[in-house]
Design a protein around this motif. Sequence first.
Motif, PDB file in Angstrom:
ATOM      1  N   LYS A 250       5.883   8.569   6.809  1.00  0.00           N
ATOM      2  CA  LYS A 250       7.071   8.391   6.766  1.00  0.00           C
ATOM      3  C   LYS A 250       7.955   9.507   7.229  1.00  0.00           C
ATOM      4  CE  LYS A 250       7.887   4.587   3.637  1.00  0.00           C
ATOM      5  NZ  LYS A 250       8.920   4.051   2.001  1.00  0.00           N
ATOM      6  N   ARG A 251       6.992  10.134   7.030  1.00  0.00           N
ATOM      7  CA  ARG A 251       7.682  12.022   7.051  1.00  0.00           C
ATOM      8  C   ARG A 251       7.526  11.918   8.650  1.00  0.00           C
ATOM      9  NH1 ARG A 251       6.045  12.879   2.496  1.00  0.00           N
ATOM     10  NH2 ARG A 251       7.452  13.804   0.654  1.00  0.00           N
ATOM     11  N   ALA A 252       6.155  11.127   8.885  1.00  0.00           N
ATOM     12  CA  ALA A 252       6.109  10.878  10.908  1.00  0.00           C
ATOM     13  C   ALA A 252       7.024  10.378  10.879  1.00  0.00           C
ATOM     14  CB  ALA A 252       4.516  10.514  10.994  1.00  0.00           C
ATOM     15  N   SER A 253       7.207   9.536  10.669  1.00  0.00           N
ATOM     16  CA  SER A 253       7.768   8.604  11.864  1.00  0.00           C
ATOM     17  C   SER A 253       9.695   9.333  11.548  1.00  0.00           C
ATOM     18  CB  SER A 253       8.831   7.289  10.973  1.00  0.00           C
ATOM     19  OG  SER A 253       9.319   6.851  11.572  1.00  0.00           O
ATOM     20  N   GLY A 254       9.558  10.661  10.735  1.00  0.00           N
ATOM     21  CA  GLY A 254      11.581  10.566  10.570  1.00  0.00           C
ATOM     22  C   GLY A 254      11.177  12.235  11.503  1.00  0.00           C
ATOM     23  N   ALA A 255      10.279  13.343  11.901  1.00  0.00           N
ATOM     24  CA  ALA A 255       9.981  13.932  12.887  1.00  0.00           C
ATOM     25  C   ALA A 255       9.537  13.499  13.819  1.00  0.00           C
ATOM     26  CB  ALA A 255       8.625  14.176  12.079  1.00  0.00           C
ATOM     27  N   PHE A 270       2.607   6.791  19.916  1.00  0.00           N
ATOM     28  CA  PHE A 270       2.997   5.375  19.686  1.00  0.00           C
ATOM     29  C   PHE A 270       1.656   5.281  18.679  1.00  0.00           C
ATOM     30  CE2 PHE A 270       6.465   5.256  21.974  1.00  0.00           C
ATOM     31  CZ  PHE A 270       7.256   5.458  21.701  1.00  0.00           C
ATOM     32  N   ASN A 271       0.161   4.595  19.252  1.00  0.00           N
ATOM     33  CA  ASN A 271      -0.730   4.725  18.855  1.00  0.00           C
ATOM     34  C   ASN A 271      -0.459   5.084  17.512  1.00  0.00           C
ATOM     35  OD1 ASN A 271      -1.707   2.626  20.764  1.00  0.00           O
ATOM     36  ND2 ASN A 271      -2.886   4.520  21.889  1.00  0.00           N
ATOM     37  N   THR A 272      -0.510   6.853  17.162  1.00  0.00           N
ATOM     38  CA  THR A 272      -1.306   7.515  16.465  1.00  0.00           C
ATOM     39  C   THR A 272       0.108   7.090  14.971  1.00  0.00           C
ATOM     40  OG1 THR A 272      -1.413   9.434  17.107  1.00  0.00           O
ATOM     41  CG2 THR A 272      -0.116   9.981  15.067  1.00  0.00           C
ATOM     42  N   LEU A 273       0.896   6.824  15.223  1.00  0.00           N
ATOM     43  CA  LEU A 273       2.308   5.904  14.267  1.00  0.00           C
ATOM     44  C   LEU A 273       1.906   4.718  13.555  1.00  0.00           C
ATOM     45  CD1 LEU A 273       5.519   6.727  15.514  1.00  0.00           C
ATOM     46  CD2 LEU A 273       4.874   7.681  13.513  1.00  0.00           C
ATOM     47  N   ALA A 280      -1.650   3.709   5.868  1.00  0.00           N
ATOM     48  CA  ALA A 280      -0.819   2.504   4.527  1.00  0.00           C
ATOM     49  C   ALA A 280      -0.525   1.229   3.819  1.00  0.00           C
ATOM     50  CB  ALA A 280       0.768   3.349   4.639  1.00  0.00           C
ATOM     51  N   ARG A 281      -1.185   0.271   4.832  1.00  0.00           N
ATOM     52  CA  ARG A 281      -0.963  -0.972   4.594  1.00  0.00           C
ATOM     53  C   ARG A 281       0.754  -1.613   4.807  1.00  0.00           C
ATOM     54  NH1 ARG A 281      -5.422  -1.677   1.193  1.00  0.00           N
ATOM     55  NH2 ARG A 281      -5.287  -3.571   1.110  1.00  0.00           N
ATOM     56  N   MET A 282       1.379  -0.690   5.683  1.00  0.00           N
ATOM     57  CA  MET A 282       2.451  -1.700   5.762  1.00  0.00           C
ATOM     58  C   MET A 282       2.717  -2.208   7.542  1.00  0.00           C
ATOM     59  SD  MET A 282       4.591   1.935   4.355  1.00  0.00           S
ATOM     60  CE  MET A 282       6.441   1.528   4.327  1.00  0.00           C
ATOM     61  N   LEU A 283       2.351  -3.340   7.637  1.00  0.00           N
ATOM     62  CA  LEU A 283       1.662  -4.137   8.382  1.00  0.00           C
ATOM     63  C   LEU A 283       3.609  -4.181   9.566  1.00  0.00           C
ATOM     64  CD1 LEU A 283      -1.136  -6.173   7.359  1.00  0.00           C
ATOM     65  CD2 LEU A 283      -0.768  -3.817   8.344  1.00  0.00           C
ATOM     66  N   LYS A 284       4.400  -4.281   8.549  1.00  0.00           N
ATOM     67  CA  LYS A 284       4.995  -5.222   8.770  1.00  0.00           C
ATOM     68  C   LYS A 284       6.245  -3.458  10.058  1.00  0.00           C
ATOM     69  CE  LYS A 284      10.577  -6.005   7.582  1.00  0.00           C
ATOM     70  NZ  LYS A 284      11.494  -6.783   7.033  1.00  0.00           N
ATOM     71  N   GLU A 285       5.747  -2.342   9.859  1.00  0.00           N
ATOM     72  CA  GLU A 285       6.229  -1.418  10.223  1.00  0.00           C
ATOM     73  C   GLU A 285       5.786  -0.916  11.607  1.00  0.00           C
ATOM     74  OE1 GLU A 285       6.580  -1.807   7.193  1.00  0.00           O
ATOM     75  OE2 GLU A 285       8.071  -1.045   6.227  1.00  0.00           O
ATOM     76  N   THR A 289       7.259  -0.511  15.206  1.00  0.00           N
ATOM     77  CA  THR A 289       6.595   0.446  16.157  1.00  0.00           C
ATOM     78  C   THR A 289       5.591   0.076  17.367  1.00  0.00           C
ATOM     79  OG1 THR A 289       6.351   1.782  14.183  1.00  0.00           O
ATOM     80  CG2 THR A 289       5.249   2.377  15.988  1.00  0.00           C
ATOM     81  N   MET A 290       4.856  -1.051  17.434  1.00  0.00           N
ATOM     82  CA  MET A 290       4.155  -1.709  18.589  1.00  0.00           C
ATOM     83  C   MET A 290       5.637  -2.403  19.787  1.00  0.00           C
ATOM     84  SD  MET A 290       1.284  -3.998  17.419  1.00  0.00           S
ATOM     85  CE  MET A 290       0.162  -4.662  18.888  1.00  0.00           C
ATOM     86  N   GLU A 291       6.215  -2.788  19.426  1.00  0.00           N
ATOM     87  CA  GLU A 291       7.429  -3.586  19.529  1.00  0.00           C
ATOM     88  C   GLU A 291       8.519  -2.116  20.544  1.00  0.00           C
ATOM     89  OE1 GLU A 291       8.602  -6.544  20.739  1.00  0.00           O
ATOM     90  OE2 GLU A 291       6.641  -7.389  19.790  1.00  0.00           O
ATOM     91  N   GLU A 292       8.520  -1.087  19.406  1.00  0.00           N
ATOM     92  CA  GLU A 292       8.872   0.214  20.276  1.00  0.00           C
ATOM     93  C   GLU A 292       8.448   0.516  21.138  1.00  0.00           C
ATOM     94  OE1 GLU A 292      11.566   4.443  18.665  1.00  0.00           O
ATOM     95  OE2 GLU A 292       9.855   2.837  17.477  1.00  0.00           O
TER      96      GLU A 292
END
Length: 573
Positions: A250-255, A270-273, A280-285, A289-292
């Motif tokens: 989440k901090r990575a996403s904010g940065a 994007f691959n890193t994110l 983190a088992r947050m597959l929706k996010e 990110t793949m769409e972005e």
Amino acid sequence: MRRCFRVLAPAPKLVSHRGSRCAAARFSTTGFDLPDWFRNPKDDGSSAGFDDEEDIFVLPTEPDVSGERSHGGGTRPLSIRPGCSATASHEDAEFEADVDEVSRILTARFASPEAILIAMDCCAIRVTGRLVDKILTRFSNDWVAAFGFFMWAGTQGGYCHSADSYDSMVDTLGKFKQFDLMWGLVNQMVELGGLVSLMTMTKVMRRLAGASRWTDAIEAFHKMDRFGVVKDTKAMNVLLDTLCKERSVKRASGAFRELTATIPPDESTFNTLVHGWCKARMLKEALQTMEEMKQHGFSPSVITYTSMVEAYCTDKDFQAVYCLLDEMRAKRCPPNVITYTIVMHALGKAGRMREALDIFDRLKEDGVAPDASLYNSLIYILGRAGRLEDANSVVEEMCRAGTHPNVTTFNTLISAACDHSQAENALRLLVKMEEQSCKPDIKTYMPLLKLCCKSQWVKILLFLVCHMFRKDITPDFSTYTLLVSWLCRNGKVAQSCLFLEDMVSKGFNPKQETFDLVLEKLEKRNLHSTHRKIHALRTRVTTRKHTSSFNRREGDDGGQHCGALHNTSGLER
């Protein structure tokens, strides 16, 4: 160069736990060719052969080579001298002697790095970059010894630390959360000019994030340019990868949101994110990110998809895995050897061996060449099922294909042999590693040590511990805990206390039940002086845990970002 090592504190008194009797009775392992006492451990009486009054085991620091001799037979002796051979040059022999001499000094217990400066004054060796690298590697789990030697080496005529040596020392200080000293060293690198690189700052950010000081890690990135390091896409990706790997996606996403206003992202960003969200088992996010990623003009690659495959494997959702593999092929982004390895390994761990072997066949049909990791995964699956002959056949196929067995291959085979009580085969594999110049790691020894504990083989256990130390392998938390607990339960309370003290000195915090076990045994034996010492050690560990927890909270609120080398005399090991 000497100006780099301004020591402000008066040199404290040396603290040594090395007694003359202990030093004389150091356990030694010389040549080893699967002796009779290994083949028939029950007849050897080794468990009774190490009594506390007559046999004192000290953590090994140097080999006793006076008794080394050649052995008959076809098996090469297993030696505790690393890298030594009959054809070694005079220069190599001198180098090994210098390493042993420095190691002998550094393994005494010192109160601070400054004390080591005094102890090293009598050391008449020639300092070279090779020697410094060897010592910093050997003592990478003992920051006091490493830093004291590093300071001393920097004062020796004819030698200057390289950027790599500085980076190694920065990493060790960061690992032990000596962040003021770490930043002081970085500042010295700046003063010397041109020594700070992206590699340096990568180590700094990873250690800060590893200590849950995520805000400090981000701040370190922001001030990179002060140290002459460019804040570009590559550097940003290092920061994001660091935050993701240290449980802070989440901090990575904010940065990422903040930094991409001035730094352009690339496919790796994007691959890193995506990988971070999947871990983190947050597959929706991850899917968002793949769409972005597509919106920025980058198509998801095999790396992107493999992160998703791994996430589904972790959840044991193999139906989703198979669907995603089909999607990859349909989109002309076929699975690679890493994808197949992840799927095959997950199926094997889930007990779905037939499907795992089918994946191996499918890989071959798709024309994907197996690599060492895939072979190792197949060996693990077969070994776990008790099919050790099949596992050995895979090793033979691996060699025929031109892929050499690596440390993971041997570790997997040793673990499988130990799990199925094939002790002699397991130890022969250790011999074979040495024959093939394959350096073992802590995972090599752990199953062997467990087997020794289970079988009550004290002599072999101590042999392996000596061999491990001579290979510059420091026990990890689990290994220390195993040794402390088992030795204590089997009447070797003195040796148990040695390992417990060494464990704490290396920065590990033993569990309270480990302390309770040792203290209970000491009390039953009326060893009151040692009982007080171990009790004080437990208090110190409790204080260290509370301090570490407080620093994590402080670090996330900002905290101190840099400092100079300062008085460390109060930091006792």
